[in-house]
Design a protein around this motif. Structure first.
Motif, PDB file in Angstrom:
ATOM      1  N   CYS A  12      81.520  23.825  48.737  1.00  0.00           N
ATOM      2  CA  CYS A  12      81.517  22.554  49.468  1.00  0.00           C
ATOM      3  C   CYS A  12      80.115  21.965  49.608  1.00  0.00           C
ATOM      4  CB  CYS A  12      82.165  22.741  50.838  1.00  0.00           C
ATOM      5  SG  CYS A  12      81.122  23.628  52.008  1.00  0.00           S
ATOM      6  N   CYS A  44      85.598  26.183  55.284  1.00  0.00           N
ATOM      7  CA  CYS A  44      85.222  26.811  54.005  1.00  0.00           C
ATOM      8  C   CYS A  44      84.846  28.279  54.265  1.00  0.00           C
ATOM      9  CB  CYS A  44      84.086  26.034  53.347  1.00  0.00           C
ATOM     10  SG  CYS A  44      83.488  26.779  51.822  1.00  0.00           S
ATOM     11  N   GLY A  45      83.619  28.509  54.727  1.00  0.00           N
ATOM     12  CA  GLY A  45      83.231  29.876  55.097  1.00  0.00           C
ATOM     13  C   GLY A  45      83.026  30.822  53.923  1.00  0.00           C
TER      14      GLY A  45
HETATM   15 ZN   LIG Z   1      81.349  25.952  51.891  1.00  0.00          ZN
END
Ligand SMILES: [Zn+2]
Length: 338
Positions: A12, A44-45
């Motif tokens: 992202c 997202c992570g």
């Molecule tokens: Zn991300």
């Protein structure tokens, strides 16, 4: 080994913070000390390697990995036909199994572990008559050969010339290299599968976008990859087997895998979590932790008998998955062109 900086999330593009440092390759002995960042965005992570190995030096990173990963043929015989019969029932295959195999496969209901393995071996892929299947990262083609036996028109791709040679000796149609360089025509495949591949690539969204182009409009994409929400990662943290520095460039949270697919125009239809090989992965993680970043561990794949407490933990993980927790060491995403 040369490296390239990767300051932002490969999924992202958000910045991230340092999560793990001083990581080493305790599995196949690639050189270097590595670190992983974690993406800040809760939707997202993802974890990623920063810096990552230089693309031109990947041969160094995979040097010993390849020789260890030439998988031998799945043995044919009654067990294999029981597995096929289970797949036939679960995934809709037009089976040619004997009545005995079909009956024996009913016993799988008592062994969720065997069921997980059987579905994995068939890529969780529902049957498509005359379907064209592409496996990206097919290695020596053991699984792909099983799919060809079930009636798929199977094509494989892999980077490793030795693995490709071994796959060709099985009679499979397998090519060397990157899917984007092959330039297959649009809508070439009814199904594309990647098991333990997406975490190895520099541009996962780009690869998924190419998969979308290659799939027929109702085609199926299956991804299997390590899961940062797993019990193993929670328990072993920077010693978790699923990190595999420096070969895993991105390690996905369930959210990150979904996001990568959405960004590539893939509509996610199902996400599963699997504890298929969890006890062995826990054992590797324990050995990595005990080694403390020095030297290489003995890989437990050769020792198919993990301690009972790790097998218990595997059962707990599987139970959690059955109750809807994202605890599996592997996540399985099934999607279609959006
Ligand atoms: Zn991300």
């Amino acid at each position: 080994m040369r490296t390239v900086a990767q300051a932002n999330c490969p999924i992202c593009a958000s910045p991230g913070s340092l999560l793990y440092s001083n990581l080493t390759d305790g599995l196949y002995g690639a050189q270097g000390s590595w670190q992983m960042r974690q993406c800040h965005r809760p939707e997202c992570g993802a974890l990623w390697l920063d810096p990552a190995p230089h693309p031109d030096d990947l041969a160094e990173v995979y040097k010993d990995y390849y020789t260890h990963n030439l998988v031998s043929d799945e043995p044919l015989g009654f067990r294999a036909s029981v597995k096929d019969a289970f797949a036939a029932r679960t995934l809709g295959y037009e089976g040619v199994q004997t009545r005995g195999a079909r009956l024996a496969s009913l016993l799988y209901v008592f062994s969720p572990r065997r069921s997980e393995w059987a579905l994995y071996k068939r890529f969780y892929l529902p049957w498509v008559k005359d379907g064209r299947l592409l496996e990206i990262g097919c290695g020596s083609g053991a699984q792909l050969a099983g799919m060809a036996r079930l009636g798929w028109q199977a094509t494989g791709l892999d980077f490793d010339p030795r693995a490709v040679e071994a796959a060709r000796q099985r009679g499979l149609k397998v090519e060397i290299g990157d899917v984007r360089q092959r330039a297959y025509p649009d809508a070439s495949f009814e199904a594309i599968v990647m098991t333990h591949v997406i975490e190895h690539v520099f541009d996962p969204v780009g690869l998924l976008t190419e998969c979308r182009r290659l799939l027929t409009p109702r085609g199926t994409l299956v991804l299997v990859t390590p899961n940062t929400a797993s019990l193993g990662h929670r328990r072993y943290r920077d010693s978790w087997r699923g990190l595999e520095p420096p070969r895993h460039l991105v390690v996905f949270s369930p959210q990150a895998l979904r996001l990568a697919c959405q960004r590539a125009g893939i509509e996610v239809s199902e996400v599963l979590y699997s504890a298929r090989d969890a006890a062995n992965l826990f054992l590797s993680s324990e050995r990595l932790r005990a080694a403390g970043g020095v030297g290489r561990i003995e890989l437990p794949e050769a020792n198919r008998n993990p301690p009972w407490r790790l097998r218990m933990l595997e059962h707990i993980e599987r139970l959690g998955c059955a109750l809807g927790k994202p605890w599996g060491e592997e996540q399985v995403l099934i999607g279609h062109p959006g």
